[in-house]
Design an enzyme around this catalytic site. Structure first.
Site, PDB file in Angstrom:
ATOM      1  N   HIS A   1       0.601 -11.744   0.914  1.00  0.00           N
ATOM      2  CA  HIS A   1      -0.726 -10.797   0.034  1.00  0.00           C
ATOM      3  C   HIS A   1      -1.254 -11.323  -0.803  1.00  0.00           C
ATOM      4  O   HIS A   1      -2.709 -11.991  -1.053  1.00  0.00           O
ATOM      5  CB  HIS A   1       0.234  -9.917  -0.615  1.00  0.00           C
ATOM      6  CG  HIS A   1      -0.550  -7.982  -0.165  1.00  0.00           C
ATOM      7  ND1 HIS A   1      -0.467  -6.656  -0.220  1.00  0.00           N
ATOM      8  CD2 HIS A   1      -2.362  -9.017  -0.682  1.00  0.00           C
ATOM      9  CE1 HIS A   1      -1.994  -6.575  -0.638  1.00  0.00           C
ATOM     10  NE2 HIS A   1      -2.458  -7.313  -0.418  1.00  0.00           N
TER      11      HIS A   1
ATOM     12  N   TYR B   1       0.734  -1.654   0.250  1.00  0.00           N
ATOM     13  CA  TYR B   1       0.329  -0.490  -0.011  1.00  0.00           C
ATOM     14  C   TYR B   1       0.754   1.277   0.236  1.00  0.00           C
ATOM     15  O   TYR B   1       1.495   1.756   0.973  1.00  0.00           O
ATOM     16  CB  TYR B   1      -0.674   0.029   0.962  1.00  0.00           C
ATOM     17  CG  TYR B   1      -1.758  -0.777   1.457  1.00  0.00           C
ATOM     18  CD1 TYR B   1      -2.143  -2.302  -0.100  1.00  0.00           C
ATOM     19  CD2 TYR B   1      -2.493  -0.833   2.724  1.00  0.00           C
ATOM     20  CE1 TYR B   1      -3.250  -3.125   0.013  1.00  0.00           C
ATOM     21  CE2 TYR B   1      -2.954  -2.457   2.759  1.00  0.00           C
ATOM     22  CZ  TYR B   1      -3.396  -3.259   1.261  1.00  0.00           C
ATOM     23  OH  TYR B   1      -4.535  -4.498   1.465  1.00  0.00           O
TER      24      TYR B   1
ATOM     25  N   SER C   1     -12.320  -5.903   1.815  1.00  0.00           N
ATOM     26  CA  SER C   1     -14.065  -4.534   1.158  1.00  0.00           C
ATOM     27  C   SER C   1     -15.186  -5.701   1.437  1.00  0.00           C
ATOM     28  O   SER C   1     -16.402  -5.757   0.642  1.00  0.00           O
ATOM     29  CB  SER C   1     -13.144  -5.361  -0.020  1.00  0.00           C
ATOM     30  OG  SER C   1     -12.157  -4.772  -1.389  1.00  0.00           O
ATOM     31  N   PRO C   2     -15.473  -5.448   3.019  1.00  0.00           N
ATOM     32  CA  PRO C   2     -17.001  -5.992   2.793  1.00  0.00           C
ATOM     33  C   PRO C   2     -18.134  -4.951   2.738  1.00  0.00           C
ATOM     34  O   PRO C   2     -19.394  -5.538   2.770  1.00  0.00           O
ATOM     35  CB  PRO C   2     -16.850  -6.514   4.775  1.00  0.00           C
ATOM     36  CG  PRO C   2     -15.799  -5.040   5.341  1.00  0.00           C
ATOM     37  CD  PRO C   2     -14.687  -5.419   4.364  1.00  0.00           C
ATOM     38  N   LEU C   3     -17.653  -3.828   2.173  1.00  0.00           N
ATOM     39  CA  LEU C   3     -19.091  -3.162   1.939  1.00  0.00           C
ATOM     40  C   LEU C   3     -18.209  -3.203   0.846  1.00  0.00           C
ATOM     41  O   LEU C   3     -18.697  -2.228  -0.057  1.00  0.00           O
ATOM     42  CB  LEU C   3     -18.643  -1.149   2.736  1.00  0.00           C
ATOM     43  CG  LEU C   3     -18.482  -1.694   3.883  1.00  0.00           C
ATOM     44  CD1 LEU C   3     -17.775  -0.040   4.231  1.00  0.00           C
ATOM     45  CD2 LEU C   3     -19.340  -1.652   4.608  1.00  0.00           C
ATOM     46  N   GLY C   4     -18.432  -4.058   0.074  1.00  0.00           N
ATOM     47  CA  GLY C   4     -17.969  -4.131  -1.912  1.00  0.00           C
ATOM     48  C   GLY C   4     -16.930  -3.306  -2.465  1.00  0.00           C
ATOM     49  O   GLY C   4     -17.786  -2.615  -3.297  1.00  0.00           O
ATOM     50  N   ARG C   5     -16.055  -2.527  -1.252  1.00  0.00           N
ATOM     51  CA  ARG C   5     -14.683  -1.032  -1.703  1.00  0.00           C
ATOM     52  C   ARG C   5     -15.906  -0.135  -1.710  1.00  0.00           C
ATOM     53  O   ARG C   5     -15.210   0.604  -2.287  1.00  0.00           O
ATOM     54  CB  ARG C   5     -14.056  -1.425  -3.531  1.00  0.00           C
ATOM     55  CG  ARG C   5     -13.359  -2.850  -3.217  1.00  0.00           C
ATOM     56  CD  ARG C   5     -13.233  -2.802  -4.636  1.00  0.00           C
ATOM     57  NE  ARG C   5     -12.223  -4.113  -4.571  1.00  0.00           N
ATOM     58  CZ  ARG C   5     -11.960  -4.999  -4.623  1.00  0.00           C
ATOM     59  NH1 ARG C   5     -13.089  -5.665  -4.876  1.00  0.00           N
ATOM     60  NH2 ARG C   5     -11.040  -6.217  -3.925  1.00  0.00           N
TER      61      ARG C   5
HETATM   62  P1  ATR Z   1     -11.761  -2.286   0.968  1.00  0.00           P
HETATM   63  O1  ATR Z   1     -11.632  -3.060   2.135  1.00  0.00           O
HETATM   64  O2  ATR Z   1     -10.731  -2.396  -0.130  1.00  0.00           O
HETATM   65  O3  ATR Z   1     -11.145  -0.186   1.726  1.00  0.00           O
HETATM   66  P2  ATR Z   1     -14.395  -1.632   2.060  1.00  0.00           P
HETATM   67  O4  ATR Z   1     -14.036  -1.562   2.822  1.00  0.00           O
HETATM   68  O5  ATR Z   1     -15.582  -2.816   1.345  1.00  0.00           O
HETATM   69  O6  ATR Z   1     -13.040  -1.465   0.980  1.00  0.00           O
HETATM   70  O7  ATR Z   1     -15.134  -0.298   0.957  1.00  0.00           O
HETATM   71  C1  ATR Z   1     -13.844   1.141   1.571  1.00  0.00           C
HETATM   72  C2  ATR Z   1     -14.964   2.402   1.082  1.00  0.00           C
HETATM   73  O8  ATR Z   1     -15.903   2.060   1.780  1.00  0.00           O
HETATM   74  C3  ATR Z   1     -14.217   3.348   1.100  1.00  0.00           C
HETATM   75  O9  ATR Z   1     -14.461   4.386  -0.483  1.00  0.00           O
HETATM   76  C4  ATR Z   1     -14.605   4.458   2.279  1.00  0.00           C
HETATM   77  O10 ATR Z   1     -14.609   5.527   2.094  1.00  0.00           O
HETATM   78  P3  ATR Z   1     -14.182   6.673   3.209  1.00  0.00           P
HETATM   79  O11 ATR Z   1     -12.586   6.422   2.920  1.00  0.00           O
HETATM   80  O12 ATR Z   1     -13.956   7.952   1.690  1.00  0.00           O
HETATM   81  O13 ATR Z   1     -14.712   6.330   4.576  1.00  0.00           O
HETATM   82  C5  ATR Z   1     -16.121   2.951   1.984  1.00  0.00           C
HETATM   83  N1  ATR Z   1     -16.486   3.291   3.654  1.00  0.00           N
HETATM   84  C6  ATR Z   1     -16.847   2.887   5.018  1.00  0.00           C
HETATM   85  N2  ATR Z   1     -17.320   3.231   5.616  1.00  0.00           N
HETATM   86  C7  ATR Z   1     -18.069   3.409   4.788  1.00  0.00           C
HETATM   87  C8  ATR Z   1     -19.425   4.000   5.455  1.00  0.00           C
HETATM   88  N3  ATR Z   1     -20.256   3.617   7.326  1.00  0.00           N
HETATM   89  N4  ATR Z   1     -20.631   4.299   5.129  1.00  0.00           N
HETATM   90  C9  ATR Z   1     -20.281   4.685   3.917  1.00  0.00           C
HETATM   91  N5  ATR Z   1     -19.229   4.408   2.469  1.00  0.00           N
HETATM   92  C10 ATR Z   1     -18.212   3.886   3.777  1.00  0.00           C
END
Ligand code: ATR
Length: 345
Positions: A130, A62, A209-213
């Site tokens: 990784h 990263y 990526s639990p929030l689908g990125r």
């Molecule tokens: P990764 O593991 O790849 O980081 P993720 O956890 O699925 O992916 O999602 C990360 C993304 O969700 C980021 O773009 C984050 O944006 P911010 O840095 O602006 O927060 C976004 N994100 C995380 N938590 C959030 C929430 N509660 N509401 C809206 N967006 C959120």
């Protein structure tokens, strides 16, 4: 700070204890647009730790390197003792060449020692490969990792994006503590045989990526607002936003009925997968950090889980879950140990 208490849980069966939710730190330095202001990110990390989120996730890739340096700075002032640091090695950078996945034993040591320096700590709590080097038997990489544990440089070992057979072979050399793998409402391939293998072997699961990125949290609005240099612009599912926006809309509608946000609902679904599952949502914003912590306390019934799953089933979602899917780790198995000649051919 958030008032709700984040519980500590066992991750895997080797003794590691972490917060029930971790913090993905990647987006603070890389991949999701420009690096964010350092002082703000250090403050965010401190707020997370003070709120009970003690499991910090980074990687030497990263930045490269800058995210580990950031975390190292955030650990000053008495924070090191409060956290579990998870970092990763295995994407090797060489001048003039594209990055290559590397599990070579000498490189494993070199990468670990470099991470320790950047993080400015004496040991890494959890070190993951990784990605899996498909040229080297996993046993060879694991022997190198085992030595690092014996020397006290690393406490626990993990793999990321490994297939079930690789996990099993690795675990036979040295006990694996955790498998990191993409897992969310719309990325569920590990449920076929990776998660069952982890459970059989007592290995914890760390969904990234639990929030689908971010798509499951922000949908088309997020996609439209992605800045230049945000790698998500290249992801197949983000390119298919017109098709995939329905997934977000449905999750969002259900969240409104439940009185939470789409992000919280998507994250709660991951938390409901079991106490052996510790997701690491990434955020760079305090507001979102707070929301994500509160998602630990959103309760879902089996009927609600099933409803959510129907919104994001694989026949509804368009596009691979990753941009490099075919090229690297779709089938991350390694050659048999008997074929190893001591170096990569
Ligand atoms: P990764 O593991 O790849 O980081 P993720 O956890 O699925 O992916 O999602 C990360 C993304 O969700 C980021 O773009 C984050 O944006 P911010 O840095 O602006 O927060 C976004 N994100 C995380 N938590 C959030 C929430 N509660 N509401 C809206 N967006 C959120």
């Amino acid at each position: 700070m958030v008032s709700s208490k984040v519980p500590q849980v066992k991750l895997g069966s080797q003794g590691l204890v972490v917060s029930a939710q971790g913090l993905g730190c990647m987006g603070m330095s890389a991949h999701y647009g420009p690096a964010k202001p350092e002082a703000e990110m250090i403050d965010l990390i401190h707020q997370a730790i003070d709120s009970g989120i003690t499991f910090l996730d980074t990687s030497d890739f990263y930045g490269p390197h800058t995210n580990e340096i950031l975390i190292g700075k955030a650990l000053k002032g008495g924070y090191r003792e409060k956290v579990q640091i998870a970092t990763k090695f295995g994407v090797r950078l060489m001048d003039g060449k594209p990055p290559e996945v590397c599990g070579d034993p000498d490189y494993v040591r070199e990468a670990c020692e470099a991470s320790l320096k950047r993080l400015d700590i004496d040991y890494i709590d959890l070190l993951y490969a990784h990605r899996i080097d498909t040229r080297i038997p996993i046993e060879i990489t694991m022997e190198a990792l085992k030595k690092l544990v014996e020397e006290g440089k690393v406490k626990y070992i993990g793999l990321s994006e490994a297939c079930a057979e690789t996990i099993r072979r690795a675990h036979a050399v040295f006990p694996i503590t955790a498998i990191q793998h993409e897992w969310s409402l719309w990325s569920r391939d590990l449920e076929d045989d990776i998660a069952p293998t982890c459970r059989e072997l007592g290995i914890g699961i760390v969904p990234y990526s639990p929030l689908g990125r971010g798509f499951l949290a922000g949908g088309p609005t997020l996609v439209e607002s992605l800045p230049e240099g945000d790698t998500r612009k290249e992801y197949p599912r983000f390119k298919n936003v017109e098709h995939n926006k329905t997934v977000f809309e449905r999750v969002n509608e259900m969240a409104a009925k439940k009185g939470c946000t789409a992000a919280q609902l998507a994250l709660a679904w991951v938390h409901h997968q079991g106490s052996d599952v510790v997701p690491i949502p990434g955020t760079t914003k305090l507001k979102n950090l707070k929301q994500n912590i509160e998602a630990l306390f959103v309760k879902l019934t089996p009927a609600e889980m099933a409803e959510l799953e129907s919104y994001a089933s694989s026949d509804v979602v368009k596009g691979d879950r990753h941009v490099y899917m075919q090229r690297t780790w779709l089938n991350s198995s390694t050659p048999p140990l008997s074929s190893w000649k001591g170096k990569v051919n």
